[in-house]
Write an enzyme that holds these catalytic residues in place. Structure first.
Site, PDB file in Angstrom:
ATOM      1  N   SER A  19     -59.112  16.145 117.000  1.00  0.00           N
ATOM      2  CA  SER A  19     -59.175  17.165 115.793  1.00  0.00           C
ATOM      3  C   SER A  19     -60.730  17.078 115.446  1.00  0.00           C
ATOM      4  O   SER A  19     -61.218  15.761 115.384  1.00  0.00           O
ATOM      5  CB  SER A  19     -58.514  16.789 114.831  1.00  0.00           C
ATOM      6  OG  SER A  19     -57.146  17.168 115.040  1.00  0.00           O
ATOM      7  N   ARG A  50     -59.768  25.901 105.159  1.00  0.00           N
ATOM      8  CA  ARG A  50     -59.146  26.206 106.489  1.00  0.00           C
ATOM      9  C   ARG A  50     -58.995  28.109 106.284  1.00  0.00           C
ATOM     10  O   ARG A  50     -59.227  28.625 105.113  1.00  0.00           O
ATOM     11  CB  ARG A  50     -57.586  26.068 106.618  1.00  0.00           C
ATOM     12  CG  ARG A  50     -57.435  24.606 106.800  1.00  0.00           C
ATOM     13  CD  ARG A  50     -57.836  24.218 108.341  1.00  0.00           C
ATOM     14  NE  ARG A  50     -57.743  22.691 108.632  1.00  0.00           N
ATOM     15  CZ  ARG A  50     -57.318  22.305 109.675  1.00  0.00           C
ATOM     16  NH1 ARG A  50     -57.204  23.254 110.679  1.00  0.00           N
ATOM     17  NH2 ARG A  50     -57.266  20.889 109.647  1.00  0.00           N
ATOM     18  N   TYR A  80     -49.320  22.105 102.427  1.00  0.00           N
ATOM     19  CA  TYR A  80     -50.651  22.217 103.393  1.00  0.00           C
ATOM     20  C   TYR A  80     -50.180  22.643 104.780  1.00  0.00           C
ATOM     21  O   TYR A  80     -49.013  22.040 105.397  1.00  0.00           O
ATOM     22  CB  TYR A  80     -51.261  20.881 103.384  1.00  0.00           C
ATOM     23  CG  TYR A  80     -52.248  20.989 104.743  1.00  0.00           C
ATOM     24  CD1 TYR A  80     -53.558  21.489 104.276  1.00  0.00           C
ATOM     25  CD2 TYR A  80     -52.011  20.340 106.027  1.00  0.00           C
ATOM     26  CE1 TYR A  80     -54.258  21.831 105.250  1.00  0.00           C
ATOM     27  CE2 TYR A  80     -52.935  20.449 106.783  1.00  0.00           C
ATOM     28  CZ  TYR A  80     -53.926  21.031 106.611  1.00  0.00           C
ATOM     29  OH  TYR A  80     -55.123  21.247 107.594  1.00  0.00           O
ATOM     30  N   ASP A 128     -56.007  26.005 119.985  1.00  0.00           N
ATOM     31  CA  ASP A 128     -55.286  24.562 119.438  1.00  0.00           C
ATOM     32  C   ASP A 128     -54.302  24.035 120.448  1.00  0.00           C
ATOM     33  O   ASP A 128     -54.314  22.866 120.440  1.00  0.00           O
ATOM     34  CB  ASP A 128     -54.988  24.810 117.987  1.00  0.00           C
ATOM     35  CG  ASP A 128     -54.537  23.473 117.297  1.00  0.00           C
ATOM     36  OD1 ASP A 128     -55.657  22.613 117.446  1.00  0.00           O
ATOM     37  OD2 ASP A 128     -53.589  23.260 116.725  1.00  0.00           O
ATOM     38  N   CYS A 158     -63.373  18.211 116.628  1.00  0.00           N
ATOM     39  CA  CYS A 158     -64.661  17.801 117.801  1.00  0.00           C
ATOM     40  C   CYS A 158     -65.115  19.262 118.500  1.00  0.00           C
ATOM     41  O   CYS A 158     -65.590  19.232 119.465  1.00  0.00           O
ATOM     42  CB  CYS A 158     -64.030  16.938 119.044  1.00  0.00           C
ATOM     43  SG  CYS A 158     -63.956  15.229 118.430  1.00  0.00           S
ATOM     44  N   LYS A 182     -48.001  22.281 114.485  1.00  0.00           N
ATOM     45  CA  LYS A 182     -48.022  20.726 115.024  1.00  0.00           C
ATOM     46  C   LYS A 182     -46.623  20.209 115.253  1.00  0.00           C
ATOM     47  O   LYS A 182     -46.303  19.417 116.078  1.00  0.00           O
ATOM     48  CB  LYS A 182     -48.858  19.681 114.016  1.00  0.00           C
ATOM     49  CG  LYS A 182     -50.113  20.244 113.780  1.00  0.00           C
ATOM     50  CD  LYS A 182     -51.029  20.295 115.194  1.00  0.00           C
ATOM     51  CE  LYS A 182     -52.376  20.583 114.865  1.00  0.00           C
ATOM     52  NZ  LYS A 182     -53.381  20.780 115.941  1.00  0.00           N
ATOM     53  N   HIS A 239     -52.510  19.566 123.380  1.00  0.00           N
ATOM     54  CA  HIS A 239     -53.199  19.825 122.008  1.00  0.00           C
ATOM     55  C   HIS A 239     -54.516  20.599 122.922  1.00  0.00           C
ATOM     56  O   HIS A 239     -55.612  19.812 122.666  1.00  0.00           O
ATOM     57  CB  HIS A 239     -53.459  18.614 121.304  1.00  0.00           C
ATOM     58  CG  HIS A 239     -54.109  19.073 119.981  1.00  0.00           C
ATOM     59  ND1 HIS A 239     -54.956  17.706 119.414  1.00  0.00           N
ATOM     60  CD2 HIS A 239     -54.289  19.903 118.951  1.00  0.00           C
ATOM     61  CE1 HIS A 239     -55.738  18.434 118.023  1.00  0.00           C
ATOM     62  NE2 HIS A 239     -55.414  19.491 117.996  1.00  0.00           N
ATOM     63  N   ARG A 295     -53.225  17.193 106.797  1.00  0.00           N
ATOM     64  CA  ARG A 295     -51.653  16.576 107.387  1.00  0.00           C
ATOM     65  C   ARG A 295     -51.764  15.034 106.999  1.00  0.00           C
ATOM     66  O   ARG A 295     -52.783  14.518 106.881  1.00  0.00           O
ATOM     67  CB  ARG A 295     -52.023  16.586 108.942  1.00  0.00           C
ATOM     68  CG  ARG A 295     -51.673  17.931 109.586  1.00  0.00           C
ATOM     69  CD  ARG A 295     -51.464  17.807 110.906  1.00  0.00           C
ATOM     70  NE  ARG A 295     -52.982  17.567 111.450  1.00  0.00           N
ATOM     71  CZ  ARG A 295     -53.173  16.552 112.107  1.00  0.00           C
ATOM     72  NH1 ARG A 295     -52.212  15.240 112.021  1.00  0.00           N
ATOM     73  NH2 ARG A 295     -54.332  16.194 112.604  1.00  0.00           N
TER      74      ARG A 295
HETATM   75  C1  OXD Z   1     -55.497  19.561 113.937  1.00  0.00           C
HETATM   76  C2  OXD Z   1     -55.523  21.049 113.554  1.00  0.00           C
HETATM   77  O1  OXD Z   1     -55.562  18.673 112.893  1.00  0.00           O
HETATM   78  O2  OXD Z   1     -55.557  21.679 114.403  1.00  0.00           O
HETATM   79  O3  OXD Z   1     -55.753  19.158 114.943  1.00  0.00           O
HETATM   80  O4  OXD Z   1     -55.194  21.302 112.286  1.00  0.00           O
HETATM   81 MN    MN Z   2     -55.500  20.753 116.205  1.00  0.00          MN
END
Ligand code: OXD
Ligand code: MN
Length: 630
Positions: free
Chosen positions: A293, A410, A242, A318, A295, A251, A271, A103
């Site tokens: 993100s 990913r 991406y 997520d 964690c 998002k 989130h 991102r």
């Molecule tokens: C993030 C994702 O960046 O879930 O939080 O991809």
């Molecule tokens: Mn995320």
């Protein structure tokens, strides 16, 4: 050619329809449906086509035959590598352009009419100005390509907490990813026909093709714009293929735009992962948890408890949408239908459920390829393969001195494939929440678990989620990367107003039915730099205490920062956490905490007086408690 003619042209699939059945040739065409709501949809598709000038338009119906055809087409075009079906049936590998791997927060904009509505944590741009900038970029951007129209639903189609949208994109990779991550298809167009409001999202990789020119394996543009228009509920994304920039349902819509819809309608787009925890006695509890993100959110979403008798069922990894119900409880759905997770670090020892989920039907991006046609990434297995092709397509050996998989590589896979997915995970009404967890990655100060004294205190804790950016010098708090509610990159409006909105949502809940709020920190370190807590499956021990608190079965100890467990109440059977570590996990250094309150005040002040007074009152009370008991 007139735009209307484009609609009647065949789909961007082989002339035989590309599907297994002969009837498959029908897909790609505009749905033949009636309904007043369709006028707006068709007019918008016309407009975007007139602007972007694609060679053809393909209306995505979400069928399996269509998906197969799109995957096959991408393989033929060299955009996907089909993995060896013996190891990974129905699975593919995409390699992105090396510059298009994540991102791009610096290129992500909120174009609200007023700058203060975006707030200091977002990149604000004036809507007219940014339209004037991006419109020329979109002009002719889809030349030589197919424009896909993808109607999608976040949440079960027609569900009371669900919302719908349409993504226009010139990326087949995006279409096949959206097909995994959302519910795509004509049922959504029926909703639009019936007048259901919907969100408009437009995506182009920004790489028009001259006639006969070869295409890139991963077309994209050096110039990138991911622009959100919260006032008109639109997203325009240019230049990136991406996932986070190209799967606009995720998002962009389900967090940034949905947070604005939620502000206006009285609910929360968060989130957060969503799980059901089942106790040894069979009692069921629902928890949502916000972590920044990287964690370990996906790990907690698929937790395999190490304490006997406990089970976790996955509902989402997520995003969660939370809405107060008429019963005074907070109801939650996972609006997504798949996982777009980070591969490295996902392995047998860290997240076996995720590894099992990825048995097949998965699109991998930027992982390494094994000589046998399967995939690999750092952390998947303890043994490192002797040779691989790395994420850039180069030969790799353990001696290469660089990761084989990109750190942000990913997997995209249907949630339904998760072996511990809750059997009712798609239930339209969602689940009633019993608890909310906030976590960051804190080496210092924040204990393993703290319970908020009430909703307002919980909102205060959420507003303070942070991770250490740098190691602390002795006697100081390290530099903090603040990520309130883990929403810093994802809140579509002024974060201070968002804090206020959380307080308001709390007022709609019955005080005895509102979820209890906890702060957790799996990452606290000792003076020697060691993690004090084993983490992963053992985090179930913290969840066990949280559940017993929710049930009112265990007392807690008041402290200046919230309620702490008596260490004897943690179930530590079967693990060896030295008493000194246990004490260090809950140690409160008042001087350091007072320093931290100063940092919080500095942070709140960046919002020009918009942070709700109730949170300043929490800050004052925290300081008082820290000083009074010093
Ligand atoms: C993030 C994702 O960046 O879930 O939080 O991809
Ligand atoms: Mn995320």
């Amino acid at each position: 050619m007139a735009i209307a003619d484009l609609f009647t042209r065949p789909a961007a699939v082989p002339a035989d329809g590309g599907g297994a059945s002969s009837g498959a040739a029908a897909f790609g065409r505009r749905p033949v449906l009636a309904g007043a709501g369709l006028e707006d949809l068709f007019a918008w598709v016309d407009q975007v086509a007139a602007l972007t000038q694609p060679d053809r338009i393909h209306w995505v119906d979400g069928s399996r035959a269509e998906n197969e055809a799109l995957l096959r087409q991408q393989v033929d075009e060299g955009k996907l590598i089909k993995l060896n079906p013996e190891w990974r049936p129905g699975s593919y590998l995409a390699r992105s352009h090396p510059s298009d791997v994540a991102r791009t927060e610096a290129r992500t904009f909120i174009a609200s009419a007023r700058e203060e509505d975006a707030g200091p944590t977002n990149n604000w741009v004036a809507p007219d100005e940014i339209r004037a900038t991006i419109t020329p970029l979109f002009e002719g951007a889809m030349r030589g390509r197919t424009m896909y129209v993808v109607p999608f639903s976040m949440g079960a189609v027609g569900g009371p907490l669900s919302h719908i949208g349409v993504q226009i994109t010139d990326s087949a990779y995006a279409v096949t990813s959206i097909g995994i991550m959302t519910r795509v298809g004509t049922a959504v167009v029926e909703q639009i026909a019936a007048g259901t409001p919907w969100v408009k999202t437009v995506h182009s990789v920004g790489a028009p093709l001259a006639p006969g020119a070869p295409d890139a394996a991963w077309p994209c543009n050096d110039e990138k714009y991911i622009v959100h228009f919260p006032d008109t509920l639109e997203v325009w994304s240019f230049g990136s293929g991406y996932g986070g920039n190209a799967i606009l349902a995720k998002k962009c819509f389900a967090l940034r735009i949905a947070s604005v819809i939620g502000r206006d309608e009285g609910w929360l787009a968060e989130h957060m992962l969503l799980i059901r925890v089942i106790s040894p006695e069979g009692r069921r509890f629902h928890l949502a948890a916000a972590f920044p993100s990287a964690c370990g959110k996906t790990n907690l979403a698929m937790l395999r408890p190490t304490i006997p008798g406990w089970r976790v069922e996955t509902l989402g990894d997520d995003i969660a949408w939370l809405r107060p119900g008429e019963d005074g409880r907070l109801w939650a759905i996972n609006p997504e239908a798949g996982f777009f997770g980070v591969a490295p670090g996902t392995g047998e020892s860290t997240n076996v459920a995720a590894v099992e989920t990825l048995w097949g039907n998965t699109i991998f991006t930027n992982v390494a390829l094994r000589p046998d046609g399967d995939v690999w990434w750092e952390g998947l297995t303890d043994d490192v393969p002797a040779e691989l092709t790395d994420w850039e397509g180069k030969a790799w050996t353990p001696a290469s001195g660089r990761p084989a998989a990109h750190p942000n590589s990913r997997f995209t896979v249907s949630a339904g494939q998760c072996p511990q997915i809750a059997p009712d995970w798609e239930t339209p009404a969602g689940v009633p929440l019993d608890g909310i967890l906030f976590g960051g990655r804190r080496a210092t100060n924040v204990p393993l678990v703290v319970e908020a004294t009430d909703w307002t205190h919980g909102v205060f804790l959420g507003s303070n989620i942070s991770s250490e950016r740098t190691a602390a010098a002795e006697g100081t708090v390290g530099e903090l990367r603040r990520d309130p509610f883990a929403m810093l990159p994802f809140c579509g409006y002024n974060m201070a107003d968002y804090f206020g909105h959380w307080l308001k949502v709390g007022q709609q809940l019955r005080f005895d039915r509102a979820p209890r709020i906890f702060q957790v920190n799996w990452f606290r370190k000792g003076d020697d730099g060691r993690f004090l807590w084993p983490g992963f499956g053992d985090n179930a021990r913290v969840i066990d205490w949280i559940i017993r608190r929710i049930e009112g079965r265990v007392p807690a100890v008041d402290s200046p920062i919230g309620r702490l467990p008596r260490t004897d109440d943690l179930n530590l059977e079967g693990i060896d956490v030295p008493q000194a570590d246990l004490e260090a996990l809950f140690q409160i250094d008042r001087d350091l905490w007072l320093q931290e309150t100063d940092l919080t005040e500095d942070f709140y002040r960046t919002f020009d007086g918009r942070v709700p007074a109730a949170l300043y009152a929490e800050l004052a009370a925290l300081r008082y408690r820290l000083r009074a008991t010093a």
